[in-house]
Scaffold this active site. Structure first.
Site, mmCIF file in Angstrom:
data_model
loop_
_atom_site.group_PDB
_atom_site.id
_atom_site.type_symbol
_atom_site.label_atom_id
_atom_site.label_comp_id
_atom_site.label_asym_id
_atom_site.label_seq_id
_atom_site.Cartn_x
_atom_site.Cartn_y
_atom_site.Cartn_z
ATOM 1 N NE ARG A 214 -21.350 27.805 24.486
ATOM 2 C CZ ARG A 214 -20.758 27.259 24.157
ATOM 3 N NH1 ARG A 214 -19.491 27.322 24.450
ATOM 4 N NH2 ARG A 214 -21.607 26.072 24.312
ATOM 5 C CB THR B 128 -25.699 14.694 24.355
ATOM 6 O OG1 THR B 128 -24.701 14.460 25.900
ATOM 7 C CG2 THR B 128 -24.987 16.499 24.002
ATOM 8 N N GLY C 184 -14.511 15.707 26.589
ATOM 9 C CA GLY C 184 -15.089 14.952 27.953
ATOM 10 C C GLY C 184 -13.762 14.286 27.050
ATOM 11 C CG ASN D 212 -17.161 11.918 23.387
ATOM 12 O OD1 ASN D 212 -17.065 11.587 22.965
ATOM 13 N ND2 ASN D 212 -18.162 12.579 24.002
ATOM 14 C CG ASN E 224 -32.260 45.201 -15.578
ATOM 15 O OD1 ASN E 224 -32.504 46.253 -15.501
ATOM 16 N ND2 ASN E 224 -32.924 43.740 -14.758
ATOM 17 C CE1 TYR E 225 -38.478 46.232 -10.535
ATOM 18 C CE2 TYR E 225 -37.000 48.093 -9.636
ATOM 19 C CZ TYR E 225 -38.070 46.776 -9.308
ATOM 20 O OH TYR E 225 -38.534 47.041 -8.169
HETATM 21 C C1 UD1 Z 1 -20.073 16.980 23.885
HETATM 22 C C2 UD1 Z 1 -19.803 15.569 24.977
HETATM 23 C C3 UD1 Z 1 -18.228 15.923 25.798
HETATM 24 C C4 UD1 Z 1 -17.269 15.991 23.736
HETATM 25 C C5 UD1 Z 1 -17.722 17.084 23.622
HETATM 26 C C6 UD1 Z 1 -17.518 17.173 22.097
HETATM 27 C C7 UD1 Z 1 -22.192 15.234 26.345
HETATM 28 C C8 UD1 Z 1 -22.422 14.470 27.301
HETATM 29 N N1 UD1 Z 1 -20.362 16.199 25.834
HETATM 30 O O1 UD1 Z 1 -20.088 18.215 25.316
HETATM 31 O O2 UD1 Z 1 -17.917 14.173 26.241
HETATM 32 O O3 UD1 Z 1 -16.235 15.974 23.943
HETATM 33 O O4 UD1 Z 1 -19.395 16.901 22.651
HETATM 34 O O5 UD1 Z 1 -17.867 18.654 21.423
HETATM 35 O O6 UD1 Z 1 -22.322 14.142 25.117
HETATM 36 N N2 UD1 Z 1 -28.070 19.330 22.109
HETATM 37 C C9 UD1 Z 1 -29.346 19.115 22.131
HETATM 38 N N3 UD1 Z 1 -30.435 18.973 23.008
HETATM 39 C C10 UD1 Z 1 -29.381 19.118 24.350
HETATM 40 C C11 UD1 Z 1 -28.389 19.210 24.537
HETATM 41 C C12 UD1 Z 1 -27.224 19.608 23.158
HETATM 42 O O7 UD1 Z 1 -29.351 18.780 20.905
HETATM 43 O O8 UD1 Z 1 -30.223 18.311 24.650
HETATM 44 C C13 UD1 Z 1 -27.068 18.688 21.330
HETATM 45 C C14 UD1 Z 1 -26.788 20.315 20.771
HETATM 46 O O9 UD1 Z 1 -27.216 20.258 20.021
HETATM 47 C C15 UD1 Z 1 -25.129 20.029 19.887
HETATM 48 C C16 UD1 Z 1 -24.730 18.773 21.050
HETATM 49 O O10 UD1 Z 1 -26.449 17.762 20.968
HETATM 50 O O11 UD1 Z 1 -25.710 19.737 18.492
HETATM 51 C C17 UD1 Z 1 -24.004 18.474 21.628
HETATM 52 O O12 UD1 Z 1 -23.849 19.594 22.299
HETATM 53 P P1 UD1 Z 1 -22.964 20.436 23.844
HETATM 54 O O13 UD1 Z 1 -23.934 21.108 24.044
HETATM 55 O O14 UD1 Z 1 -22.570 21.137 22.245
HETATM 56 O O15 UD1 Z 1 -22.211 19.698 23.899
HETATM 57 P P2 UD1 Z 1 -20.676 19.468 24.437
HETATM 58 O O16 UD1 Z 1 -20.426 20.423 25.749
HETATM 59 O O17 UD1 Z 1 -19.763 20.360 23.544
#
Ligand code: UD1
Ligand code: MG
Length: 445
Positions: free
Chosen positions: A15, A77, A137, A167, A366-367
């Site tokens: 995005r 995550t 979450g 969360n 200077n250049y």
């Molecule tokens: C996540 C939380 C949600 C919380 C929210 C807060 C989970 C499942 N959900 O959702 O509960 O309310 O953040 O902002 O954790 N990332 C990786 N690898 C992956 C997926 C993500 O490294 O496979 C990293 C992303 O780069 C980012 C972070 O994890 O820095 C969060 O990922 P994102 O997809 O934004 O999670 P949310 O859907 O926002």
């Protein structure tokens, strides 16, 4: 208290619509991933591990003492944290999971979560109560207030969607337990991903204590697109301005002043409206930065007066009491105490002596299209208006350069140098010229 911070930065960041990886987008002049690492270290992290997607070389070269774990496919995550298992190790300790796209988290909040685990909780979750909880979450609590599970928005029932406690995405846990629980996480959910948040229900079901701390919404602000990036910048700028004002800086219209997070601004500095203070600036006590000035990589001593409309580029190094006026550009130049360049000037690759006066329209050339050359101007020298100093060139102390000169060779101390064609003056020639023109011009109707 020792702990390891695992910072998730492998998400696709689609995005953002950018060729630059999302964690490298800057807030307050500092990459977002850098903010997370700095906050973790300030909270006392003894190790930092960044989880990256394969091929993010741009990030790898920029990380120094942070260990790197690669998440091969972006499966969620929970999968991302599991990818850090080897880098974190299985010793009994505390790990905190953070995101690289929440740059405003404070060290205090991280330390508070770690403290809860040190005090006996198995998991401590950073919770917040956003004005609009959609997308986050939700924390489902039991009768005693303990967290029983986290339900992602997409998987939540209508009743669960009405829960306001969300969360924040940061979680501290006992290290071996964290990885043991992650082994049990499945991808049986609306997104088909391995959720980190699922470890909460697994831990609670096994009788472990899961607790939470509520932190401020602005700390948790997650950056998913450029609008969020601007919102994070606005929140950070508000923080930086408040900190500067509390440290004794006057801002006439603080909402119009933008500064990099590393700016050092001493007491009794006055900053007028519409000023930008970029990375690497140190502004000495009692200095005034007038409206519409732009500074980067600049050191100012005490009681300097800069602007309005001054542009100080990296390498500007001014001693006490220097004055730089409107439409003056300075780069890689030292200015001795009390030196003045008050109007319409370019000074680059130069050393200007104390109390020297640089007249309006002075240019250090200077250049030459290939190399950069230095200009040295001695203490107390006076450079007349509209002078071109063709570098390399040295003007001695207290020398005077006549206005309009183009100086191509060194001028000794206490000398006067003028480079200017003699004025030719023809008596009555202007009147004669008008007469001839008028004869040729047809009379107007
Ligand atoms: C996540 C939380 C949600 C919380 C929210 C807060 C989970 C499942 N959900 O959702 O509960 O309310 O953040 O902002 O954790 N990332 C990786 N690898 C992956 C997926 C993500 O490294 O496979 C990293 C992303 O780069 C980012 C972070 O994890 O820095 C969060 O990922 P994102 O997809 O934004 O999670 P949310 O859907 O926002
Ligand atoms: Mg997110």
């Amino acid at each position: 208290m020792e702990f390891t911070a695992v910072i998730l930065a492998a998400g696709k960041g689609t995005r953002m619509k950018s060729s630059l990886p999302k964690p490298l987008h800057r807030v307050g002049g500092h990459p977002m991933l850098g903010w997370s690492i700095d906050a973790a270290r300030a909270a006392g992290a003894t190790r930092t591990v960044a989880v990256l997607a394969p091929g993010l070389d741009e990030i790898q070269t920029w990380l120094d003492e942070t260990a790197i774990a690669i998440q091969e496919d972006q499966l969620g995550t929970g999968n991302a944290v599991a990818a850090a298992r080897d880098a974190v190790g299985m010793d009994d300790g505390i790990a905190i999971v953070m995101f690289a796209d929440t740059p405003l988290v404070r060290a205090d909040s991280i330390a508070a979560l770690v403290a809860k685990v040190a005090d006996g909780a198995a998991i401590a979750v950073a919770a917040f109560e956003p004005a609009d909880p959609a997308g986050y979450g939700r924390l489902v609590q039991g009768a005693n207030g303990a967290v029983e599970r986290i339900v992602e928005h997409r998987d939540a029932t209508e009743a669960q969607q009405r829960i306001g406690l969300c969360n924040g995405g940061i979680m501290a846990a006992r290290t071996p337990l964290l990885f043991a629980l992650l082994d049990q996480v499945t991808n049986d959910n609306a997104k088909g991903e391995y959720y980190l948040t699922d470890i909460v229900a697994l831990a609670a079901a096994a009788g472990h204590k899961v607790t939470h701390t509520v932190i401020d919404e602005t700390e948790i602000l997650g950056v998913n697109d450029r609008t969020d990036l601007a919102a994070a910048e606005a929140a950070l700028q508000a923080r930086l301005r408040t900190a500067a004002m509390q440290a004794g800086v006057t801002m006439i219209a603080p909402e119009t002043v933008f500064m990099a997070a590393d700016a050092v601004i001493e007491q009794d500095v006055i900053i007028e409206p519409h000023v930008v203070i970029g990375s690497g600036c140190h502004i000495g006590e009692g200095s005034i930065i007038r409206a519409f000035s732009h500074l980067e990589g600049t050191r100012l001593g005490t009681c300097c007066i800069i602007g309005p409309y001054a542009r100080l580029r990296p390498g500007t190094d001014a001693d006490d009491g220097v004055k730089v006026g409107n439409f003056v550009e300075i780069k890689k130049t030292k200015l001795g105490a009390g030196a003045k360049a008050n109007h319409l000037t370019y000074l680059g690759d130069a050393t200007i002596g104390a109390e020297a006066n640089i007249g309006a329209g002075t240019i250090t050339c200077n250049y030459d299209g290939f190399g950069k050359y230095e200009t040295l101007i001695g203490d107390g020298a006076f450079i007349g208006s509209n002078t071109a100093l063709v570098a390399p060139v040295t003007i001695g102390a207290r020398a005077i350069i006549g206005a309009g000169s183009t100086i191509t060779r060194d001028v000794g101390p206490d000398n006067i140098a003028v480079e200017r064609a003699n004025t030719s003056e023809k008596a009555g020639a202007a009147a004669k010229f008008r007469e001839t023109r008028q004869k040729k011009t047809k009379p107007r109707r």
